[in-house]
Structure formats: C-alpha cells, structure tokens
Design an enzyme around this catalytic site. Structure first.
Site, short mmCIF file in Angstrom:
data_model
loop_
_atom_site.label_atom_id
_atom_site.label_comp_id
_atom_site.label_asym_id
_atom_site.label_seq_id
_atom_site.Cartn_x
_atom_site.Cartn_y
_atom_site.Cartn_z
N ARG A 108 -50.95 4.31 22.76
CA ARG A 108 -49.87 4.14 22.78
C ARG A 108 -49.39 2.90 22.96
O ARG A 108 -48.52 1.94 22.75
CB ARG A 108 -49.41 4.68 24.33
CG ARG A 108 -49.01 6.26 24.30
CD ARG A 108 -48.55 6.74 25.65
NE ARG A 108 -48.19 8.20 25.68
CZ ARG A 108 -47.63 9.00 26.82
NH1 ARG A 108 -47.61 8.48 28.01
NH2 ARG A 108 -48.46 10.09 26.87
N LYS A 131 -45.57 -3.32 9.27
CA LYS A 131 -45.45 -2.18 8.63
C LYS A 131 -47.11 -2.25 8.84
O LYS A 131 -47.84 -2.53 7.96
CB LYS A 131 -45.50 -2.59 7.63
CG LYS A 131 -43.41 -2.09 7.28
CD LYS A 131 -42.54 -2.63 5.88
CE LYS A 131 -43.27 -1.76 4.95
NZ LYS A 131 -42.37 -1.27 3.83
N GLU A 147 -46.51 -10.69 -4.90
CA GLU A 147 -45.49 -10.54 -4.34
C GLU A 147 -44.93 -11.77 -3.85
O GLU A 147 -43.62 -11.22 -3.63
CB GLU A 147 -47.25 -10.09 -2.99
CG GLU A 147 -47.32 -9.58 -2.86
CD GLU A 147 -46.11 -7.84 -2.86
OE1 GLU A 147 -45.13 -7.89 -2.24
OE2 GLU A 147 -46.25 -6.50 -2.92
N LYS A 172 -41.08 -13.79 3.94
CA LYS A 172 -40.78 -12.54 4.79
C LYS A 172 -40.28 -12.09 6.00
O LYS A 172 -39.77 -11.09 6.69
CB LYS A 172 -41.81 -11.94 4.29
CG LYS A 172 -42.36 -10.54 5.30
CD LYS A 172 -43.11 -9.36 4.36
CE LYS A 172 -43.05 -8.13 5.27
NZ LYS A 172 -44.48 -7.73 4.47
N GLU A 174 -36.57 -1.42 8.96
CA GLU A 174 -36.19 -0.88 7.62
C GLU A 174 -35.16 -0.18 7.34
O GLU A 174 -35.08 0.37 6.28
CB GLU A 174 -37.34 -0.66 6.63
CG GLU A 174 -37.51 -0.61 4.97
CD GLU A 174 -38.85 0.03 4.62
OE1 GLU A 174 -39.17 -0.99 3.22
OE2 GLU A 174 -39.70 0.51 5.55
N ARG A 224 -34.31 -4.67 4.78
CA ARG A 224 -35.99 -5.12 4.25
C ARG A 224 -36.83 -4.33 3.06
O ARG A 224 -37.69 -4.71 2.40
CB ARG A 224 -36.40 -4.69 5.44
CG ARG A 224 -38.22 -4.80 5.62
CD ARG A 224 -39.09 -4.86 7.08
NE ARG A 224 -40.41 -4.90 7.04
CZ ARG A 224 -41.19 -5.15 7.63
NH1 ARG A 224 -40.58 -4.57 9.28
NH2 ARG A 224 -42.23 -4.89 7.89
N ASN A 276 -39.23 -4.41 -1.27
CA ASN A 276 -39.35 -2.67 -2.33
C ASN A 276 -39.04 -3.44 -3.55
O ASN A 276 -39.21 -2.21 -3.90
CB ASN A 276 -39.85 -2.20 -1.48
CG ASN A 276 -39.98 -0.62 -0.18
OD1 ASN A 276 -41.26 -1.66 -0.25
ND2 ASN A 276 -39.40 -1.07 0.88
N HIS A 296 -41.26 -1.93 -6.59
CA HIS A 296 -42.67 -0.94 -5.43
C HIS A 296 -41.88 0.38 -5.69
O HIS A 296 -42.49 1.64 -6.03
CB HIS A 296 -42.33 -1.18 -4.29
CG HIS A 296 -43.35 -2.76 -4.08
ND1 HIS A 296 -43.28 -3.55 -3.78
CD2 HIS A 296 -44.67 -2.22 -3.03
CE1 HIS A 296 -44.12 -4.87 -3.81
NE2 HIS A 296 -44.36 -3.50 -3.04
N HIS A 323 -45.35 1.71 -7.28
CA HIS A 323 -46.15 2.63 -6.06
C HIS A 323 -46.33 3.79 -7.24
O HIS A 323 -47.08 4.80 -6.80
CB HIS A 323 -45.14 3.14 -5.26
CG HIS A 323 -45.45 2.21 -3.93
ND1 HIS A 323 -45.22 2.33 -2.70
CD2 HIS A 323 -46.80 1.33 -4.05
CE1 HIS A 323 -45.75 1.08 -1.51
NE2 HIS A 323 -46.84 0.39 -2.58
N HIS A 378 -52.84 -2.96 -7.01
CA HIS A 378 -52.55 -3.21 -6.30
C HIS A 378 -50.59 -3.94 -6.67
O HIS A 378 -49.66 -3.41 -7.29
CB HIS A 378 -51.52 -2.60 -5.36
CG HIS A 378 -50.19 -2.98 -4.45
ND1 HIS A 378 -49.23 -1.78 -4.07
CD2 HIS A 378 -49.07 -3.99 -3.97
CE1 HIS A 378 -48.25 -2.21 -3.41
NE2 HIS A 378 -48.42 -3.17 -3.62
#
Length: 860
Positions: A152, A174, A216, A258, A268, A272, A276, A279, A283, A295
């Site tokens: 956990r 993330k 990025e 960031k 997010e 936030r 992306n 992306h 993506h 990527h």
C-alpha cells in the site's frame, strides 16, 4: 474559453541566468554545488554534477527510514551505472536488492510489475523498504507504480539517467504502465521523496537520445515560460553539446516549472493536464511508430501539429508556429508525421482513449502565445483533427459565393531578400511582417550556419531583430541543405563567394528536385569573374546543386550573365555585389525573365543604402559598399499569395478583398487583379488593398490571351480561373516555369486533363479551353502536387467551383502560405473534407518531383 491564471514571467539576470519568483535554492555538497527544487509534500529534486555516488546520503537525509533498498534498472543502464550505485549503498551500510528489466517501452507492463513485486516478496521486503529507480522514463514509471502499490505504498527515489526522465517523467509523482489499449492508462500518483539528477550521466547518451528529451523542455517553454523557450532558441549548439552552464539552466528551469504546476494541481484535475501539450497527437503517433520513433520525437511532432491546431482555431499567431517548428528542427527533431503512420482511423482511435478527454470529446492543450496556454485542455472537434493530420484534402464548393477580407502572409520574395541584406549589413534592424514559412526557415538556418545572428524574436514573434555581420560571413561547418528552396539556393551561391577563409569552402545541396533545377548560368558567370565554384555531382547534376564554393572572395568587376532562365540569378549577383573586391558591372546577355523581381531587388537595396545605377535595359553598376541596416522595416504582404483568394472571388461570383496588397506594391503579381478585370470581374484597387467581385453565376468569365512574363508566379492561379472561362485562353512568357519546384506547365496540363479539361503546352506557355461549371461534370481526381505549393493552391481555387477535386500533399502550402487552408475556411467560409483512404494513398504516391516530359500540343 477558460481564462488562464495570471502568473509572473521570469526575468533574465545580467549574466544570462533565468530567474523566477520561485527560484531553486543552491546547496553545497562535498565541494559541489547542487540546485534544489521543492515540489510538493516534501519531495525535492537535486540537480548537479557527480551526484550518483551521493544517492544513499541524499535518501537518508530525506528522512527515509529504510531497512532495505531495492534498485530497479534496465540491463543497459545497470551495466553502465548499477555497480557504482550498489557500491555507494554498501559504503553507506546497506546492501541493496536489485532487479533488471529489458530495455525499451515494452518493459513498462503488467508482467514486469508482477515480477518485481514477487521478487521483493520472496526477499521479505516490508513496508520499511525504499525503492530506487535507476534509468529512464520506463524504469521510473514502472518502479514508481510498484512503489505506489507495494504494501500500500513505500517510498521511492528517482535517479533518472535520460534527458527525458530528468526533465519530465521523474518529477511530479505520475506513475503508470502501458496496456494493450494505450500508454499510461493504468497507474497512480506517488511522489518520490527525492529525485537525484546527475547531469554527468547525460554524457553516455547519443545525440538522438539527448535531443529527444529536450523536446520536453521546448514543450515547457511553449506552454508556461517564454524565457525558457528563448534560451533553447538562442543557445542551440551549447545545449546540444551539454555545455554545463547551458544544460544546467535548461534542466533546472524545466524542473522548476513542472514543480510549480504539480504544486497547483497534483492529481491532474486542471492546469497540470496542460503539461500534455503535444501528447494528444504525439502519443497516438507513438502508438503506431514506436520503437522506430522515440517518445520525444513523437512529442515534437505532436507539439507542432497542436500549435498549428491552435493557429487554425484563431488562438496562436502564425509567427509563433514558425518559431516552434524552427526550434524543434534546430535540435534535429521531426516536425511532421511520416506518411506510413498517418493511418487516421487508428490515430483517432488512440486519441479517443486519451486521459484528458471528457464527456466523450477529445481535449487538447491550446496555446495562446509562446509561454501561455489555456489553463485546461479544450474540447476540439475530431473532424478538425482529422483534417489537420490528413495528407490530402477534398475541396468542397461553397453553397453561396464567398465574401470577406483576407490578410495574406508576408512576401516570400521580399522576406528572403531582406533577410540576406540584413545579415550582410551593418547595424541592427527590426523586421516586421516577415513570412514565417518553410522557405524563410531554410534561409534563416543557412545564414545562421554562416555566422549570422542571433535571430531574436520580439513582440510575441511578430518582429525579427537581427544585427548584421557587415559582410563578414564564416564558412559553415556542414553542407547547407536547402531542400527545394530555389531562392535561397541562388542567392546564397553568390553570397558564399564573399567568405575569406583560405582552404575552406561552402557546400550547397538540396533535395532531388533541387538537383535538377539549373543554376549553371549563374555559376558560369561567377567563375568568369574569378570565383572558384564546382558542380560536385557532374554525372547526374552537371548544371545544378550540389555546389562547392571556395572561400576565396568575390572579385567583382565586369560580369556577363544570362537571366532568361531565372531573374534570381540577376538578383543573386546584385545582392552580394556591394561586397565584391571591386565595383561590379553586371551586363545581361539578353532581356531577362521577370524584370519586376529585379526591380524589386534594386528598390530594396536602395532602402539599405546602396544605389544601383541602371544603364539602358541590360547593364547594372553596383558600387562597393556596406548595407546600412534601417532601424525598422515592414515586409509587404505577399502579392502571389493574394492571387488565390482574389481568384476564388472571380471563379465563384463572390467578393473578396486582399488587405495590404494594392497598387503601391513593388511586387509584379499585384497586377493580377487587372487580368481578372479583363476576364469580366469588377476590380477596385487603391494603394494598399485590392477587391475583386466575380460575375454572377449566370455570366461566364471571358477567355483571354495574355503574356504573363511580368507575373510568372501567378500563371497557375490564372489558369485555374481560365479553366471555367468561356473559350480557349492562352498564357505565354512563362517558359522558365518548367524549371521551378516542378515542371509547372506540364503539371497543370496533366492535372487539368485528369478532370476532363482540355489543355496543352505551347513553346513558352500553355492553353486551356474552359468548361461551363453549370453543365460540366468533372471526373473526380486527386491532384498530384509534386510538392509544389502553387500547384496545390491553384487547384484549391478550381475546387471552389468544380466538385470532386482532392488536393494531394496539402501541407506543401507551408512553403509560402502555411495557414492557407485555415484562412480560406475562416475568412471565406470554404470547406474541406478528408478524402477516402485510397485517395490519400494515390496522392502520396504521386507526390514526387517534376512531371514527365510532354510534347507541345497546339490548341484546337
């Protein structure tokens, strides 16, 4: 629209460091300086050189009370750095457990997550275990997700080893794995207690791996911080070379930005998700192109597409799109998706699963300017995204005649001349209205390679500021690749002779078509006056690029030159002539083609302080001088680009105004409206604007016979209008159009023939017999554009009147009018659709260079 939260912009210190209201702190550690960025909940990022051996010390200093440490890495990275990190933990009194995965994106999966968990359970790892991710984004995401769920939740320390992981994935908590449906769809938010960024680890990366990570940083500059974008734009070579000061600034600032966003929106739910940017589309492309594309390369492509989307939505200035595309290209990153991955249904299917989506709608981060975006991704019509990505477009004739005003981009001809003279000149000039297109990007990149610059963009990218070199260019270290930019190739050939560097040379090369376009009239004239120039592929391109130009200077004196193939040969000599070793007397062997473009060159040289003396029709005398850069200069709107909306008015019975292109223009194509008047249109023109009203549908346009030598670039637009005029029209004076981006005369004849319209070649032009749009049923056809912007836009004009016309290679308009499709849609109400897949495939197959030779055909 969602209002963007106001935030302070960063300033720049006197020594060039970026500052902000939340500057990172600096700490000394064992004699070295470490920059520390606070993230959220006690998470910190430590940035510096030589930090790998200090990871155990930093983990313990973070208050992590662990009896076991588990290092997860991939086989490649562990082979480089694993033992060093293990030894550091042993020296600190901890023998770590290790686990290695296979390198690559496929390892970010359920199988490895389970294997790592089982490995830890077998070794009785409890909740007082700390996991350490040593690797790139794959290892960081996978290890972080295991840490988030094991017992956990156990603490994790990220030690990123790739540029991508340092700038992005290791910061913010993330974590995720990939599943068959898409990337990062199963995961959790779990903040690392420490992120340790050792910039020395970048030295083991290839240049491709470095620059794909820098995508990025460019992305972050685009959405949140213009000064970071400026830094990346202005210090390309230093950043690529990992120069310590430059790369530390880039990494620290990207991480700080960031961290700022994560502190505002950890899970997010809002701002936030703007991280992306690039992306949504990137993506989806990565889902089809990985592992062939990395990527960051897919993110680069996605950022450019999504910037274009913001422009087409009216949110982002075209100049900003040009800058964004240029920066990605400067780092060697791709900006367009390879055709084999443009499978629209598959791409749209992957976008439908994007995590930012809501209520079944695709949501995209939309830029407002460089450094500013909407605080939340905005819903975008999927039809718009499909049109954006499609390589071809079906033109739909409008239901009602278009009416509106259009502001076209800056003149390509003026932009390229001004760029060259400003780089040659003395002093600083602010250029407003410069064309932002493929052609000007080629010129700017070539001039930068020859020592010009920096090229500074002011006023949100609307003004280019440049300080000239006073003619003192340096030999470029690599060949100048000019694509199919004929203007740049011709102008830079003479410019390269100005370089004085014994033993050095400039190589100019281009694409396949450029290696077919003749330039030997120019090179022969320059060799005649003492320049050393060699055609380096004489077997296949004896009269064309590539060229080797020795850096031995431009002697000047009397130069005899033919300008029948291209007036740009004449302009090339004139533009560089002030820097010759003696005054130039340029003698033309016969009247040149396109005299108006030579007149434009002479007029612009005058505005830079150099007066050219013309004696009769064929002699030009140029004194030795240095261009005096004016403080500011406004580039006229492009008269050639203005012909397309004006022709749409003529062909549809609409009424269109071309703003800022009028009778005062120095461009020959500004006379195009007079031709439309002869064909039956109503024309109103003042000094700075032109309005054309086409005849009503019940009245046909009139066929004409016209010598278009003064406005050759507009002949294809004219032929598109003539194709629906009553009778047979003839265009002459355009023989040089056979050696442009393609054999334009042959292509116009062949593509009109596809539609069922009769046309043929003349010795110095062509003829076309118009059809009656009210009764003519054209054969549906895909137009092979041969990568020629003017072919694409001219048939788009014809498609506004005749149905069934698909434009292949729609993006070739980027050469001079990148926003063409969006402007015609938003300002004139024209509509376009994505054609069936087979039409896209046939257009792609027909996209090559020159059309095949065709015999001269006489009109009936």
């Amino acid at each position: 629209s969602v209002c963007r939260r106001s935030r302070p912009h960063a300033d720049t210190t006197d020594d060039g460091d970026l500052m902000s209201t939340e500057s990172p702190t600096k700490r000394r550690r064992n004699g070295g300086e470490v920059r520390v960025v606070q993230v959220i909940g006690g998470s910190e990022v430590h940035i510096g050189h030589g930090l790998l051996r200090k990871v155990p010390e930093m983990a313990l200093a973070a208050g992590i009370k662990a009896s076991r440490f588990v290092i997860v890495s991939d086989e490649t990275v562990f082979g480089l750095y694993g033992q060093t990190l293990v030894d550091a933990f042993v020296a600190a009194g901890h023998t770590p457990l290790t686990f290695q995965v296979k390198p690559g994106e496929n390892s970010k999966c359920r199988m490895y997550k389970q294997q790592i968990e089982d490995h830890m359970l077998e070794h009785r790892c409890q909740r007082d275990t700390c996991m350490v991710a040593l690797g790139g984004g794959v290892v960081g995401d996978l290890t972080g997700y295991v840490a988030a769920t094991y017992m956990r939740g156990v603490p994790v320390v990220q030690v990123p080893t790739s540029m991508m992981a340092m700038l992005d994935s290791s910061v913010g908590g993330k974590t995720a794995i990939n599943v068959p449906s898409g990337k990062n769809l199963v995961g959790a938010f779990h903040q690392p207690r420490r992120v340790v960024i050792d910039l020395e680890l970048l030295r083991s990366l290839s240049e491709r791996e470095v620059v794909e990570g820098l995508a990025e940083a460019v992305k972050m500059g685009c959405i949140r911080h213009a000064p970071l974008f400026d830094l990346l734009e202005g210090r390309v070579e230093e950043v690529k070379a990992l120069q310590p000061d430059a790369i530390e600034q880039v990494v620290t600032e990207a991480v700080r930005l960031k961290a700022e966003v994560v502190a505002l929106d950890e899970k997010e739910g809002g701002v936030r998700s703007t991280l992306n940017f690039g992306h949504t589309i990137g993506h989806a492309i990565e889902g089809l192109a990985s592992p062939q594309l990395l990527h960051g390369e897919c993110v680069s492509i996605g950022c450019v597409y999504e910037a274009v989307l913001a422009r087409d939505l009216g949110q982002l200035a075209p100049s900003a799109v040009g800058r964004i595309s240029r920066v990605f290209k400067a780092y060697g990153l791709p900006t367009t998706c390879p055709l084999k991955y443009l499978r629209l249904d598959e791409l749209m299917g992957k976008m439908a699963l994007d995590k930012k989506n809501a209520a079944g709608r695709v949501r995209v981060t939309i830029l407002k300017s460089i450094g500013s975006s909407f605080d939340h991704p905005q819903p975008v019509d999927t039809a718009l995204i499909r049109r954006l990505l499609s390589p071809s477009l079906l033109v739909l004739p409008p239901a009602a005649p278009p009416s509106g005003a259009v502001l076209v981009p800056g003149s390509k001809s003026i932009s390229n001349r001004v760029l060259l003279m400003a780089a040659m000149g003395r002093g600083t000039v602010a250029i407003r209205g410069l064309l932002q297109s493929d052609d000007t990007q080629v010129m700017i990149a070539a001039l930068a390679a020859m020592g010009a610059g920096p090229f500074s963009w002011l006023d949100g990218g609307n003004i280019l500021q440049l300080t000239g070199l006073a003619g003192k260019f340096a030999p470029p270290t690599e060949p100048l690749y000019l694509g199919n930019a004929g203007t740049a190739a011709r102008f830079l050939t003479t410019c390269a002779t100005l370089i004085h560097a014994p033993g050095a040379a400039t190589t100019l090369t281009g694409d396949g078509r450029m290696k077919q376009r003749p330039i030997d009239d120019l090179t022969a004239a320059l060799r005649q006056c003492g320049c050393s120039i060699e055609h380096t592929e004489p077997a296949t391109s004896p009269a064309s690029l590539p060229l080797r130009v020795d850096a031995s200077g431009f002697p000047g004196g009397r130069i005899e030159l033919s300008g029948r193939v291209s007036s740009q040969f004449v302009s090339s000599v004139l533009l560089s002539a002030p820097y010759a070793q003696q005054p130039v007397e340029l003698v033309l062997k016969e009247p040149p083609v396109s005299q108006s473009y030579i007149d434009m060159t002479v007029s612009l040289m005058r505005s830079f302080g150099v007066a050219v003396e013309r004696q009769g029709a064929l002699v030009y005398k140029v004194p030795r001088a240095v261009y005096a850069n004016p403080a500011s200069l406004q580039v006229e709107a492009d008269a050639s680009s203005a012909t397309y909306p004006l022709a749409i008015a003529a062909i549809t019975g609409g009424k269109v105004t071309a703003e800022t292109v009028g009778a005062d223009s120095i461009q020959g194509d500004a006379r195009f409206a007079a031709l439309l008047g002869e064909m039956g249109c109503a024309v109103q023109q003042d000094g700075t604007s032109t309005t054309v009203s086409g005849p009503p549908p019940s009245q046909r346009l009139r066929a004409v016979e016209v010598d278009m030598e003064p406005l050759t670039d507009a002949f294809m637009t004219a032929v598109a209008v003539m194709a629906v005029a009553e009778g047979t029209s003839r265009v002459t004076g355009i023989a040089n159009q056979r050696v442009k981006e393609c054999n334009r005369i042959a292509v116009m004849v062949s593509e009109l023939g596809k539609l069922g319209i009769e046309a043929g070649e003349l010795e110095d032009g062509m003829w076309v017999t118009g059809v009656d749009p009210a009764t003519f049923a054209p054969r549906p056809a895909t137009i092979a554009c041969h990568n020629d912007h003017r072919i694409a836009m001219s048939f788009a004009v014809l498609g506004a009147r005749l149905p069934g016309i698909t434009i292949g290679q729609k993006d070739c308009v980027d050469k001079t009018f990148p926003e063409f499709w969006a402007v015609m849609s938003s300002k004139l109400g024209l509509s376009y659709d994505v054609p069936p897949p087979e039409a896209c495939s046939s257009a792609a197959a027909a996209g090559g260079g020159a059309a095949p030779p065709r015999p001269f055909l006489l009109p009936p």
